[in-house]
Scaffold this motif. Sequence first.
Motif, PDB file in Angstrom:
ATOM      1  N   ARG A  99      29.225  -3.309  27.310  1.00  0.00           N
ATOM      2  CA  ARG A  99      28.894  -2.699  26.013  1.00  0.00           C
ATOM      3  C   ARG A  99      28.606  -1.206  26.452  1.00  0.00           C
ATOM      4  N   HIS A 100      29.594  -0.604  27.317  1.00  0.00           N
ATOM      5  CA  HIS A 100      29.057   0.712  28.042  1.00  0.00           C
ATOM      6  C   HIS A 100      30.431   1.236  27.902  1.00  0.00           C
ATOM      7  N   ALA A 101      30.658   2.499  27.887  1.00  0.00           N
ATOM      8  CA  ALA A 101      31.984   3.413  28.222  1.00  0.00           C
ATOM      9  C   ALA A 101      32.216   3.313  29.720  1.00  0.00           C
ATOM     10  N   MET A 102      33.346   3.534  29.981  1.00  0.00           N
ATOM     11  CA  MET A 102      33.907   3.487  31.286  1.00  0.00           C
ATOM     12  C   MET A 102      33.184   4.325  32.100  1.00  0.00           C
ATOM     13  N   VAL A 103      32.527   3.960  33.327  1.00  0.00           N
ATOM     14  CA  VAL A 103      31.906   5.099  34.068  1.00  0.00           C
ATOM     15  C   VAL A 103      33.123   5.843  34.797  1.00  0.00           C
ATOM     16  N   GLY A 104      32.972   7.100  34.907  1.00  0.00           N
ATOM     17  CA  GLY A 104      33.917   7.661  35.792  1.00  0.00           C
ATOM     18  C   GLY A 104      35.436   7.729  35.355  1.00  0.00           C
ATOM     19  N   TYR A 105      35.383   7.945  33.792  1.00  0.00           N
ATOM     20  CA  TYR A 105      36.869   7.855  33.215  1.00  0.00           C
ATOM     21  C   TYR A 105      37.810   8.876  33.895  1.00  0.00           C
ATOM     22  N   SER A 106      37.369  10.235  34.091  1.00  0.00           N
ATOM     23  CA  SER A 106      38.253  11.057  34.608  1.00  0.00           C
ATOM     24  C   SER A 106      38.696  10.737  35.891  1.00  0.00           C
ATOM     25  N   TRP A 107      37.703  10.031  36.697  1.00  0.00           N
ATOM     26  CA  TRP A 107      38.027   9.849  38.209  1.00  0.00           C
ATOM     27  C   TRP A 107      38.962   8.617  38.161  1.00  0.00           C
ATOM     28  N   VAL A 108      38.802   7.581  37.117  1.00  0.00           N
ATOM     29  CA  VAL A 108      39.763   6.470  37.063  1.00  0.00           C
ATOM     30  C   VAL A 108      41.357   6.867  36.640  1.00  0.00           C
ATOM     31  N   VAL A 109      41.390   8.035  35.650  1.00  0.00           N
ATOM     32  CA  VAL A 109      42.583   8.525  35.407  1.00  0.00           C
ATOM     33  C   VAL A 109      43.299   9.309  36.652  1.00  0.00           C
ATOM     34  N   LEU A 110      42.401  10.004  37.337  1.00  0.00           N
ATOM     35  CA  LEU A 110      43.006  10.855  38.456  1.00  0.00           C
ATOM     36  C   LEU A 110      43.596   9.727  39.564  1.00  0.00           C
ATOM     37  N   SER A 111      42.524   8.654  39.712  1.00  0.00           N
ATOM     38  CA  SER A 111      42.994   7.761  40.722  1.00  0.00           C
ATOM     39  C   SER A 111      44.339   6.896  40.270  1.00  0.00           C
ATOM     40  N   ALA A 112      44.396   6.469  39.079  1.00  0.00           N
ATOM     41  CA  ALA A 112      45.642   5.943  38.740  1.00  0.00           C
ATOM     42  C   ALA A 112      46.849   6.743  38.854  1.00  0.00           C
ATOM     43  N   VAL A 152      44.273   3.022  49.792  1.00  0.00           N
ATOM     44  CA  VAL A 152      43.203   2.230  49.486  1.00  0.00           C
ATOM     45  C   VAL A 152      42.119   3.270  48.770  1.00  0.00           C
ATOM     46  N   ILE A 153      42.196   4.571  48.994  1.00  0.00           N
ATOM     47  CA  ILE A 153      41.354   5.399  48.597  1.00  0.00           C
ATOM     48  C   ILE A 153      41.281   5.354  46.788  1.00  0.00           C
ATOM     49  N   PRO A 154      42.308   5.718  46.208  1.00  0.00           N
ATOM     50  CA  PRO A 154      42.241   5.700  44.937  1.00  0.00           C
ATOM     51  C   PRO A 154      42.000   4.415  44.274  1.00  0.00           C
ATOM     52  N   THR A 155      42.713   3.263  44.848  1.00  0.00           N
ATOM     53  CA  THR A 155      42.523   1.982  44.568  1.00  0.00           C
ATOM     54  C   THR A 155      41.065   1.656  44.473  1.00  0.00           C
ATOM     55  N   GLY A 156      40.413   1.925  45.429  1.00  0.00           N
ATOM     56  CA  GLY A 156      38.935   1.731  45.672  1.00  0.00           C
ATOM     57  C   GLY A 156      38.193   2.464  44.725  1.00  0.00           C
ATOM     58  N   ILE A 157      38.441   3.555  44.298  1.00  0.00           N
ATOM     59  CA  ILE A 157      37.600   4.254  43.294  1.00  0.00           C
ATOM     60  C   ILE A 157      37.877   3.700  41.923  1.00  0.00           C
ATOM     61  N   GLN A 158      39.021   3.289  41.598  1.00  0.00           N
ATOM     62  CA  GLN A 158      39.128   2.469  40.329  1.00  0.00           C
ATOM     63  C   GLN A 158      38.110   1.114  40.034  1.00  0.00           C
ATOM     64  N   ILE A 159      38.210   0.455  41.323  1.00  0.00           N
ATOM     65  CA  ILE A 159      37.329  -0.770  41.209  1.00  0.00           C
ATOM     66  C   ILE A 159      36.004  -0.620  41.382  1.00  0.00           C
ATOM     67  N   PHE A 160      35.335   0.588  41.917  1.00  0.00           N
ATOM     68  CA  PHE A 160      33.956   0.896  42.136  1.00  0.00           C
ATOM     69  C   PHE A 160      33.406   1.374  40.650  1.00  0.00           C
ATOM     70  N   ALA A 161      34.440   1.965  39.977  1.00  0.00           N
ATOM     71  CA  ALA A 161      34.078   2.431  38.752  1.00  0.00           C
ATOM     72  C   ALA A 161      33.870   1.412  37.539  1.00  0.00           C
TER      73      ALA A 161
END
Length: 853
Positions: A302-315, A351-360
């Motif tokens: 019930r909350h907007a994705m945290v770190g939307y921009s970071w998730v996009v950049l990581s993808a 691992v770095i961008p993959t980890g960012i998505q999972i931590f988000a």
Amino acid sequence: MSTYDQPAPEGPYPPTEEMLSQPVDPDFDRASKERLRRAWKTHTGIRYLTAVNNTEVGVWYSLTALVFMLMAGVMGLIIRLQLAVPENDLVSADRFNQLFTMHGSAMMFLFAVPMFEALSILILPALLGARDMPFPRLSAFGYWCFLIGGIFVISSIFFDVAPNSGWFMYPPLATKAEGPGSDIWLLGLSFIEVASIAAAVELIVGALKCRPPGMRVNLMPLYAWYVVVVGGMILFAFPPLIAGDFLFELERSMDWPFFDHERGGDPMLWQHLFWIFGHPEVYIIFLPSIAIAAMVIPTVARHAMVGYSWVVLSAVGTGFISFGLWVHHMFTTGLPSISLGFFSAASEAVVIPTGIQIFAFLATLLVGKVKRSLPMLWIAGALTVFIIGGLTGVMLAIAPFDFQVHDTYFIVAHLHYTLFGGLIFPVIAGVYYFFPFFRKKMLSERLGRWAFWLIFSGFNLCFLPMHLTGLLGMPRRVYTYPTGLGWDTLNMISTVGAFVIAAGFAVFVWDMIRPKTNQPQIERNPWGAGTLEWAHDIPEEAWGVRSIPHITSRYPLWDQPKMLERMDAGRYYLPDASEETRETIITSVIDARPMQIQKVTGPTWITHIAAAFTGACFILPTFSIYWPAAICGAFAGMAIIYWLWRDTARPPTVPAKDAGLGLTLPTYASGPDSVGWWAMWITMLGDATAFASIIFGFFFYWTAQPDFPPEGATHATGWLVAVAALGYAGSWALTRLARGWNAQGSVSSARIALAAAPVMTATAMAAMVWSVLPLEPSTHVYPATVCAIVVWITVHGALGIVMQLYCLAGSLAGKMTPRYDADIHNVTLFWHFLVISALVACAVIGLAPRALA
């Protein structure tokens, strides 16, 4: 503005609150609904098969991919039965080879990528509030190609002629294999790859150009971002494999020795081309699954994705880095130390961008108010399994460790942890999450939990012991083994686990197909999500959305409280179908400003005809039937030309139409404003990648072989290559001039240029072919490579002629005019790519050999 320019959008934009608050006339609302229903009506009976709606094609695509996956799963069970006890003789060695080859090939080519494209075709228009995809017939054509090619490839196992060299088909094992198995793999899967690329083009253009007004790129649902990233990866990953297939089949059918070491060839080229495709393929599978998680997690939190921009950049970063890792599949092939170090580091870096998505995702769950649900249970299982697979991947990225476990069951365990965690669990989560959207019914919570625990426990029971089996030295792909090596118990445990997984899938499939007629009508938004797909109509309507909304938020159902009511009331854009034709709104790429009302094509049989002839063109050469295959290819081309001529880029009945809320939009666009231009641009990026892969082969041989080109070799005739270069350049210039003259109203000059251009192209083609006639491609890899480049350019030249003549015919028939000139814009774009390819080819075959020698 000249008399030949398109009208610009006119009227107020963006809409004000006062405009949106105006009531809709009830009579207009009732009448416009009826017109929309007639325009988007889905036929029944046999004509149901002519449907091209994303809702129908997406369901067919998904179910077909699921059936192929279940068939591949049965093959996996037979493999596990064979390995359950030592010295087993349940199946022969050759049948075992066919089973593991088809198991891997079907999972990768018939399930993983098609399932992503199927789900995306199904839900992307709803996520974007669009009526449909921009090219529904292309989706349907891709599906029928997939169905024909998939049945052809997978049914070979029933006739004992399936490929048996592994899903990567390494030469010389595969090139020397007897029977049609290798050809079935090469041509059948190449056919399916064409369908995959067609779907990727459709999805990218859909995400870029069919967003609702106001949905800027920074407001796009994360799933749409992943579609763009993965679609781009498909465009750059599949073409090297298509180029490899092209060379492979030339060796199989014409004895051109690209991979025959005795005649200068090198099997390593195939490994490079295959893994340039094969490693990004893992992320092509993984990223869509992350996309599903990115839709489910904000809903349950019930909350907007945290770190939307970071998730996009990581993808984006994951997709980019994935193309730099392919060599870690080749650590044991004798690479220089510097290559080992570089690609080992690159493999760790992903691992770095993959980890960012999972931590988000974890951060979103932490800050939100999590409501437990069945889809989240599957996502939790996915993250658990994938992280274990990722950790063993980090181990394998270290070259010395990879040397020890290469080609052992440790790799099998790692691969399956990655694919189950990165594909199977998230896809099932997506099925449970989106099923109320697909079918307007709910799946069983109880059966879903049964399925989860059976598959989760069975999976770990099956594949966790394989790490140890591999460390104990059991190699992959052995059909049996002697007792007393410490593998017996571990293999029995793995086999038991495989059947527990199968029981879980039986529960899952039963839950999907069991009758649900007694289930009461579900809630419209059962999960309380914030994205647009849950604005769907219940009961179902075929029109997609009643009216296309104006978006100002990433989660409009949460942040725009009156939006749903206004959509239903037809208060937004395109609430009517005044001509009772299918239409959607095209918007600008960055800020989603409304630009055009696009007419969308409807039901037809032509996609079936085109797919059938295209399939025959690919399948008949498998059995060395070449001339009928060529004729079928010609008929496939004629069917596609008929389809394009009759229903695309035709002058509209009115230049502009009312789109609602006082906004008037043009009904025709050409050049970068049109979706067709973007489709051509994206397609040609993939085509250029395939051509670059062949050129890469030329220079690979030059660096890897001491006799490339061999001393005293016959080269392409220099002056004829020069004539070819001039011919292609001249034809491109004429096409470019024709476009300009046509736009200025000099129609006669444009027609003369379009008539002369094919003659010049044909001259260039003839000169290029003539230049290599003295070469004997079966004697050495050098003439074979030169001739392969000529074949590639000549085929494209023939396509260029067809396009030039198509424009000429369009001009003569009134389809293409100075004002309505989308066709020649698209053809000119094709020629931009072709002339660059042709000039590079001429330099490589005409200049490089002399310079390098």
